[in-house]
Each structure stands twice: as structure tokens, then as C-alpha cells.
Design an enzyme around this catalytic site. Sequence first.
Site, PDB file in Angstrom:
ATOM      1  N   GLU A 211       0.883  -1.161   0.000  1.00  0.00           N
ATOM      2  CA  GLU A 211       0.000   0.000   0.000  1.00  0.00           C
ATOM      3  C   GLU A 211       0.924   1.214   0.000  1.00  0.00           C
ATOM      4  O   GLU A 211       1.614   1.492   0.975  1.00  0.00           O
ATOM      5  CB  GLU A 211      -0.864  -0.043   1.269  1.00  0.00           C
TER       6      GLU A 211
ATOM      7  N   ASP B  27      -4.370   9.731  10.087  1.00  0.00           N
ATOM      8  CA  ASP B  27      -3.089   9.142  10.469  1.00  0.00           C
ATOM      9  C   ASP B  27      -2.597   9.608  11.825  1.00  0.00           C
ATOM     10  O   ASP B  27      -2.731  10.768  12.183  1.00  0.00           O
ATOM     11  CB  ASP B  27      -2.038   9.443   9.399  1.00  0.00           C
TER      12      ASP B  27
END
Lengths: 275, 423
Positions: free
Chosen positions: A60, A71
Site C-alpha cells: 500500500e 493518520d
Amino acid sequence: MSESVASPPSAKTRLTQVLAEAKAQDRAALVGYLPVGYPDVDISIEAMVAMVEAGADIVEIGLPYTDPLMDGPVIQAAVTGALAGGVHVADVFRAARAVADAGAAAVVMTYWNPVLRYGVDRFAADLRAAGASGLVTPDLVPDEAAEWIAASDAHGLDRIFLVAPSSTPERLISTTAAGRGFVYAASLMGVTGARDSVGSQAQALVERTRAVTDLPICVGLGVSTPGQAHEVAGFADGVIVGSALVRCLVDATDIQDGLSQLRSLTRELAQGVRR
Amino acid sequence: MTTPTTGLGRFGAYGGRYVPEALVSALQELDECRSKAMSDPAFLGELAALQRSYTGRPSIITEVPRFAQHCGGARVVLKREDLNHTGSHKINNVLGQALLTKRMGKTRVIAETGAGQHGVATATAAALLGLDCVVYMGRVDTERQALNVARMRLLGAQVVPVDHGSRTLKDAVNEAFRDWVANVDHTHYVLGTVTGPYPFPEMVRDFHRIIGVEARQQMLDEIGRLPDAVLACVGGGSNAMGIFHRFIDDADVRLIGLEGGGEGVATGRHAARFSGQATPGVLHGAFTYVLQDDEGQTVESHSVSAGLDYPSVGPEHAFLHDAGRAEYYPVTDDEAMEAFRLLSQTEGILPAIESAHALAGAMRIGRELGPDALLLVNLSGRGDKDVHTAARWFGLLDDGVAADPVSVSAAAPVEAEGEGVQL
Ligand SMILES: Cc1ncc(COP(=O)(O)O)c(C=O)c1O
């Protein structure tokens, strides 16, 4: 469910093949995340290839973005570093090419605005040309994805949408119906980052999702150790590891040290996903 | 330009809901709750009672003839949102959202804040209603609005300085979203302006509509006619949407938004989204105008005013801009501070530096339109929080005595302006 979303067999991506191979070997696939551009573009690509050599089935590839609101601190630090170092959108295509040439499936993880700015159809065309299989879109739900759905259909790309513990039954149905490649099951309510244990919600979410789709289901967020990977492999089709791998590069004293940490963690995780 | 056409909460092409799936059910719950509440007499009654006996609504209007002499002689009327409890318009929205938080059975609120006024309002409502409260604020803003940090803490809120990115409002929003994803089962995110994912832009506007509803009636009752132009500063755009909305159907009334022009649009150090600098894109859950580079990375904004220092703007403003119904102009730091000084010295009213941008707009538009014009300016907040910044700006502090380096870092030029400055 799969009948309604399946693309013609000729459009099967490398991603779909890799997931099927893992299944045939009665194991989960290992998905490793790294952002392109950290610590610089060349090394990040070298690191992705190293992950493939050490047993990652799918890479990924993160496209760094200034406002990565899904994140946690480790990935945010890396993407901030990548942006400061001058990473460009086009670097993601180079990375995808390298990952595909190394034999793994490449998917790109990106917040939506860089794709929108690049041009959705143009992005899809370039991604396909680079040998990538599709996109993971953490801030794009199918409800807003008409343009991406059209482009991914036109270019034979997978579109990986997320489901979360908070997803209602109706949304599990509509989200998986819109997706292709695999379903990204967020193991917990939260952002990326290593956790001491895999959320207890993960297995329940996978079971709820399985009930409404035939797509493979990969579990991400919080998985960091081979033991956790093994646990998740017991109920999911793929195990996604991000922050723990990124940390190998962030914490390393030098590049060679970082790459060798990354190799050995990937190797152990690849063992872990074997049931 | 890319124009997505599906999805909820669109103003033309703008708006939508670009969020992680984890938040979608909370946004749906919020939307259902507020739809029901907005037609529930019990909710509306409770909110109206708070507005009256806690906020101090209706806020008055004040004509400012001495200041108007600097606006080409045009008549200037201020809508006094600065007189609200907590010192700005922000309380209108926060009380509404805090009541919704209770209705949803949630026990904790989080907020982002730039100038600190939204954080103070949220901390206030949390204290009033017994909710836990955490406020995210960029490190730069905690320094230039130190007084408001202390106020929030006194009110019982936890203030979390945000140290990444531009360390201003944009990064505080990111951090608030991260918190929300992790705590959404018991936490409501009290978003502070008319942007973010649907239903925020519409909901926040509806809680601020009262500004324009009152002001329009007050203009008719007390002045005898509608204004030629309504002016407001535009950060995210909540005070502007609040005062604009009731006037949208009055075709003869110009709607004018003033943005943070910073050091000048040409310098690149500004927060002017509508001056050919920003392009449509997605930030913080909405498709709208965003200061971004060629690759879709957000570009940092700059303004002397923490509340206007934001690279994006509410989607309804994007729509009004493209439709030509509202006009948007940048006001530089220098112009805003000059307006700040003038209102203070001619009328005895210290405006928030944000609001001073709207006043500077009035000086410009008034000179353009001349003495027959009637201008309504939204004074979105008072300047108490900005005294230190303004004092630094005009060189009014003895640096030896005012040894408080944290509070002054963001003030730009410290040059006194010579004879004009007698604050
Ligand atoms: C007094 C005041 N006016 C205006 C603003 C800008 O926000 P908005 O554009 O949403 O009204 C702020 C934000 O902090 C503020 O404190």
C-alpha cells in the site's frame, strides 16, 4: 453480493490474483504500507521492494498529503518529512511500477484532494499504466465517489473503501457493493498507529462484513506484531500493517539499518499471516 | 474544474461529506437530531431562552458617525455581536450544538479554535451544561491568543496545543477530527464555522442566521431602510453567513465578505481564498475553495488575525461567490489594524482584529459609494483578546516591562505609526 459488483474476468487485477493465491495457500495476505518519499523517493521505493522480497503480497503506497487526518503521529511524521523532501504525485507511479515489477500487487493509499487536483480520470489512467491495481481512499466514501467509480471502471482499477466498527448494516451493504479488490476493515475507531492489542471489534466487524459481501476483507489499523498478524489472519483475508513498518525507517540510525529492520519485521509478519 | 454531483448538502457543486467511514454514522445521527430539534418547539424554546438570558440577544445595532467620516461619509451601522456573552458571535452556534450534544446523549465536546473565541464559547457552554471539554489550538495561536487560552482553562476546559503543520487553525481542525474518530461514541465535535462535512455548514449557518434576522429588522425599524451593503469578515465564514443569509433575497443589498489579505495577496502570505489564489478542492470534509498547490497540497495561510488564518472557506460562500451573489475582497494586515485603531479612537469600541477587516472593507466601500450609502457591518467580536497584539503592532508596550515573549511572537511590524497612534 459479488455478482453485482464483479468486473469482467479480463479486468481482474494483480490484487485480485494475489488475494486468491493467498487464499489457495490457506493463509492471509500481508499488506505493507509505506509512504513514497520517506526518507527520500529512491530509498522509499527501495524499501517497498525490500518488503516485497521479504514476503509482503501487497504494498500500500502512501501518497503524502499535508492534512492526513486519519493518520497517527508516526505516519504523519513520515509524510511530513516526505513533503519537506519534495515528493511529487508522479513519484507514486514510479513506486507502483517498482512494486509491480517486484511481483507484488501495488495499491495507492491517498486522501482525495491530490487526486481531484491531478484530475480523477488522468490519475486513474496513469495509475493503470504504472501497473497498480487500485486505490485505498480513507476520506472518500462511495457516496461522494461517482467520479472515481466511473474512472476506476473505465481503467479497470480496484477501489478499496473502508468499513468501520461504527458502520451501520445498511452502510456495510452499500459500501461493499461499491468496492472492488478488497474491503478495508478498520479494526478500531481511531487513526493509524501501533496498538498493544488488536481491537476486539475487528473480528465482529469482519463477521458482519462477510455476511454481506464475497469480497476479500483485509484488516488494518493497529496491527504491528507478528503475533497480532497471526491472530488477525485467523479471521481475515489480509492483514494490513503500516505504522510498525514505517517506524523501522523513522527510528533507524542509518538507512541500511532501517532497511534491514524493515526486512526482518516483514519476514516475521509474513510468517505470522500463515495460519 | 471538477464538480462532483452526488452526495448530501451541496451548495451547487460545493459541500458534501468527504470523511472517513468511521464518522459517517455520527454525521447521520447529528443530521437527524438537528432536523428534529429545529422543528421541535421545546428545543427552540430552550435555545431562545439561553439566547435571551445568557447570551444577551438580541444584540443591538449602533450607528458610528465619527468612524463613518473615514468611510467616505457613508452612514455606517454596526451589528454588535461583540456584546454577546464570551465576546463574539461564536456563542450563537455553540449553544445550539451544545444542546444537541445533550440530546444525542453525549457527554464530551471537542472543538478547534484559531482566535480562541470559539474555544472560549465551547468551554463556556460545556461549563454551563456540564460537559467535558477539550479544545485543540495551533501552537502559534496559543501564543498570539494567550489570554483566551487562560480563559478556556479557567472555564475548566483542557487546551491542547497542536505542534504540527502550520501550527494554526487548519492543524487544530485535523487534530479535532482525529480525536473525534477515536471518541465519537460519547463525543460531539463542535465545529466552529460553516465548513466541514454535511450537515455542519448548514447547521452552523442556521444557528447564526439570527444575526441577520435581527439586523434586517433593526435596520427597518431603527434606520428606516435596508442597507446598500452588508459587510463581514470571512475566516471559515460563520459570522458572514449568519448576517448574509437573511439578506440573500434582497437583490439590492450587496453582500461583501472581507478576507485576511495578510501581507498582501501578491506576497503569497495571505488567507485570501477568493482572489484568484485558491481553487476548488477538498479540505476538512468539504469541497470548496482551498489554498493549494498544483499537486493538491494545502498551502499555509497567513493573517495577523488568528481567526481568519485558514486556507479554506465554507462551501456556501464558494457557491455565493461563483453565483456572483456575494463579493469577496482581501484586506491586508495594515489596513485592518488601521481600521482597528480608527474605530477605537473615534467611537470607543475596540473591535476584534477579525472584525476590523470588515471595518476596513467599509472604509473602502464607503469611499467608493459616497455619502448616500448605508453600510451594515457585522462587528463579530470585541478586541479584548487582541489588546496585546495591537499594542505590539502600534509599539505601545515598554518591552522591558511587558516581558511576556509568548504572547507576542506573531505580531508583525512593531513600528509605531507616528502621530496617528495614540491608543
Ligand atoms: C471575532 C471573530 N470574528 C470572526 C472570526 C472568523 O470566523 P468566521 O469566519 O467563521 O466568522 C473569528 C474566529 O475565531 C472570531 O473570533
